[in-house]
Design a protein around this motif. Structure first.
Motif, mmCIF file in Angstrom:
data_model
loop_
_atom_site.group_PDB
_atom_site.id
_atom_site.type_symbol
_atom_site.label_atom_id
_atom_site.label_comp_id
_atom_site.label_asym_id
_atom_site.label_seq_id
_atom_site.Cartn_x
_atom_site.Cartn_y
_atom_site.Cartn_z
ATOM 1 N N ASP A 204 90.876 69.375 27.911
ATOM 2 C CA ASP A 204 90.647 68.014 28.390
ATOM 3 C C ASP A 204 89.451 67.401 27.663
ATOM 4 N N GLY A 205 88.408 68.201 27.436
ATOM 5 C CA GLY A 205 87.241 67.717 26.710
ATOM 6 C C GLY A 205 87.548 67.385 25.269
ATOM 7 N N LEU A 206 88.397 68.181 24.644
ATOM 8 C CA LEU A 206 88.785 67.919 23.255
ATOM 9 C C LEU A 206 89.596 66.634 23.125
ATOM 10 N N MET A 207 90.181 66.187 24.241
ATOM 11 C CA MET A 207 90.997 64.968 24.229
ATOM 12 C C MET A 207 90.165 63.716 24.510
ATOM 13 N N ASP A 208 88.839 63.802 24.318
ATOM 14 C CA ASP A 208 87.948 62.648 24.494
ATOM 15 C C ASP A 208 88.002 62.085 25.907
ATOM 16 N N HIS A 209 87.729 62.924 26.879
ATOM 17 C CA HIS A 209 87.721 62.498 28.280
ATOM 18 C C HIS A 209 86.575 61.513 28.523
ATOM 19 N N ALA A 210 86.842 60.507 29.353
ATOM 20 C CA ALA A 210 85.811 59.521 29.702
ATOM 21 C C ALA A 210 84.748 60.171 30.579
ATOM 22 N N VAL A 211 83.593 59.502 30.714
ATOM 23 C CA VAL A 211 82.541 60.003 31.592
ATOM 24 C C VAL A 211 83.026 59.954 33.034
ATOM 25 N N GLU A 212 82.325 60.627 33.922
ATOM 26 C CA GLU A 212 82.702 60.655 35.340
ATOM 27 C C GLU A 212 82.584 59.249 35.944
ATOM 28 N N PRO A 213 83.378 58.959 36.985
ATOM 29 C CA PRO A 213 83.370 57.609 37.578
ATOM 30 C C PRO A 213 81.981 57.117 37.962
ATOM 31 N N GLY A 214 81.163 57.979 38.542
ATOM 32 C CA GLY A 214 79.806 57.571 38.922
ATOM 33 C C GLY A 214 78.968 57.177 37.718
ATOM 34 N N GLU A 215 79.125 57.901 36.617
ATOM 35 C CA GLU A 215 78.398 57.579 35.390
ATOM 36 C C GLU A 215 78.893 56.259 34.807
ATOM 37 N N ALA A 216 80.215 56.039 34.851
ATOM 38 C CA ALA A 216 80.781 54.789 34.352
ATOM 39 C C ALA A 216 80.256 53.595 35.146
ATOM 40 N N ASP A 217 80.149 53.769 36.467
ATOM 41 C CA ASP A 217 79.621 52.690 37.317
ATOM 42 C C ASP A 217 78.171 52.379 36.941
ATOM 43 N N ALA A 218 77.377 53.431 36.660
ATOM 44 C CA ALA A 218 75.968 53.229 36.302
ATOM 45 C C ALA A 218 75.847 52.488 34.973
ATOM 46 N N ILE A 219 76.720 52.802 34.036
ATOM 47 C CA ILE A 219 76.710 52.126 32.733
ATOM 48 C C ILE A 219 77.057 50.653 32.900
ATOM 49 N N GLN A 220 78.097 50.376 33.698
ATOM 50 C CA GLN A 220 78.496 48.988 33.915
ATOM 51 C C GLN A 220 77.398 48.203 34.632
ATOM 52 N N ALA A 221 76.729 48.849 35.585
ATOM 53 C CA ALA A 221 75.641 48.169 36.305
ATOM 54 C C ALA A 221 74.482 47.856 35.364
ATOM 55 N N ALA A 222 74.187 48.785 34.446
ATOM 56 C CA ALA A 222 73.107 48.565 33.480
ATOM 57 C C ALA A 222 73.437 47.397 32.556
ATOM 58 N N ILE A 223 74.683 47.320 32.136
ATOM 59 C CA ILE A 223 75.109 46.218 31.264
ATOM 60 C C ILE A 223 75.030 44.886 32.006
ATOM 61 N N ALA A 224 75.531 44.878 33.246
ATOM 62 C CA ALA A 224 75.540 43.639 34.036
ATOM 63 C C ALA A 224 74.124 43.124 34.286
ATOM 64 N N ALA A 225 73.172 44.038 34.475
ATOM 65 C CA ALA A 225 71.812 43.646 34.828
ATOM 66 C C ALA A 225 70.963 43.257 33.623
ATOM 67 N N HIS A 226 71.360 43.676 32.423
ATOM 68 C CA HIS A 226 70.497 43.457 31.253
ATOM 69 C C HIS A 226 71.190 42.686 30.127
ATOM 70 N N GLY A 227 72.316 42.033 30.453
ATOM 71 C CA GLY A 227 73.045 41.300 29.413
ATOM 72 C C GLY A 227 72.805 39.812 29.430
ATOM 73 N N ALA A 228 71.699 39.374 30.027
ATOM 74 C CA ALA A 228 71.399 37.936 30.106
ATOM 75 C C ALA A 228 71.407 37.297 28.724
ATOM 76 N N GLY A 229 72.036 36.132 28.649
ATOM 77 C CA GLY A 229 72.154 35.435 27.370
ATOM 78 C C GLY A 229 73.531 35.568 26.773
ATOM 79 N N SER A 230 74.256 36.611 27.164
ATOM 80 C CA SER A 230 75.635 36.790 26.692
ATOM 81 C C SER A 230 76.588 36.224 27.741
ATOM 82 N N LEU A 231 77.869 36.183 27.404
ATOM 83 C CA LEU A 231 78.876 35.629 28.307
ATOM 84 C C LEU A 231 79.683 36.707 29.014
ATOM 85 N N GLY A 232 79.485 37.945 28.619
ATOM 86 C CA GLY A 232 80.234 39.033 29.251
ATOM 87 C C GLY A 232 80.526 40.154 28.281
#
Length: 303
Positions: A204-232
């Motif tokens: 499964d790891g060799l097949m480029d598995h995505a990060v765990e759901p909790g980690e994905a949520d943290a990444i999205q939250a970081a982007i949402a909070a620090h992307g001011a000036g962009s449109l999305g």
């Protein structure tokens, strides 16, 4: 993975070689003292630990090599190959145990010096239990598939040893010598199951598995909070390769925005993502608002 973490992982992998040799030696002594097929099966499983420890050390050392011209994304997946090989070795060990145990089922023999043999095997199991805990904890902390797989295998060895000890005590108390080889067969079945889990996780790891759901949520939250000036952000993708995390997405900005300003936003987002995913390798594709969005989208919070 930072150099200090990488060195720690390599040091743990190296220590696994003499420890696995010592545990295997103790278990084989326990078998030699008693003649128990179940203890022999336990010792054979430990022999796999020795080979796996050597392979894990080699794979971890190779995975720690920096990226080069032929491997621009690094050598992180070498650890998954190690874990796959360990799973295969586990399966081979199980088949060898069955080969030794089945004839003894039809011609069981009583054990010799059972108390001494069980005491030696108990000592080996205690050493394995402590080491398994250390490896699993380190594997999770440093995101090392090879260490985690090695720890999980050793933990299965501990469970096997406990089952063997309990079963052999019953065989001694009841006088049913056939319980000895039957235990060996049960050990083999458990090892087969553990080997399958190791192989499945590693593939499964060799097949480029995505990060765990909790980690994905943290990444999205970081982007949402620090992307001011962009449109999305859209087409957000993540993947895990050994200890490395890769994050890729498209950043939408106004068509009139200067390149320098867009670059500043990218720097800010990279810093924010690495706060929740230390050492992440990030690729951001900047595009104007006229481009069509697709994939996972992140809405930027208003300042």
């Amino acid at each position: 993975m930072e150099n200090s973490d990488s060195n720690t992982v390599k040091r743990l992998a190296l220590w696994g070689i003499p420890l696995s040799l010592g545990v295997m030696g103790l278990k084989l002594v326990a078998w030699w003292v008693t003649g128990s097929v179940a203890l022999l099966s336990d010792g054979m499983e430990s022999s796999v630990n020795v080979v796996a420890a050597i392979v894990a050390f080699a794979a971890i050392s190779y995975a720690a090599k920096p990226a080069d011209k032929t491997h621009p994304f690094g050598h992180h997946k070498a650890e998954y190959l190690s874990a796959v090989l360990e799973g295969v070795l586990i399966v081979v060990a199980a088949l060898l145990i069955v080969k030794e145990a089945l004839p003894a089922v039809f011609a069981p023999t009583p054990m010799e010096a059972p108390a001494l043999g069980l005491a030696i095997n108990f000592l080996a199991g205690a050493i394995n239990a402590i080491w398994a805990f250390v490896l699993i904890r380190a594997g999770r902390r440093y995101r090392s598939p090879a260490l985690a797989a090695d720890g999980q295998h050793i933990l299965s060895d501990v469970v096997t040893s406990i089952g063997v000890l309990v079963g052999l005590v019953l065989a001694i108390v009841t006088g049913y010598a056939v319980l000895d080889p039957l235990l060996a067969v049960l050990v083999a079945l458990n090892i087969l199951y553990q080997g399958w889990k190791v192989i499945a996780h590693s593939v499964d790891g060799l097949m480029d598995h995505a990060v765990e759901p909790g980690e994905a949520d943290a990444i999205q939250a970081a982007i949402a909070a620090h992307g001011a000036g962009s449109l999305g952000v859209h087409d957000l993708k993540t993947r895990r390769a050994g200890s490395a995390t890769f994050v890729d997405f498209h950043l939408v900005v106004p068509a009139s925005m200067p390149v320098g300003q867009a670059h500043d936003i990218c720097d800010r987002l990279e810093d924010a993502i690495r706060t929740v995913q230390p050492g992440a390798q990030i690729a951001i594709h900047v595009e104007p608002e006229t481009e069509k969005a697709h994939g996972i989208r992140v809405k930027i919070e208003e300042a």
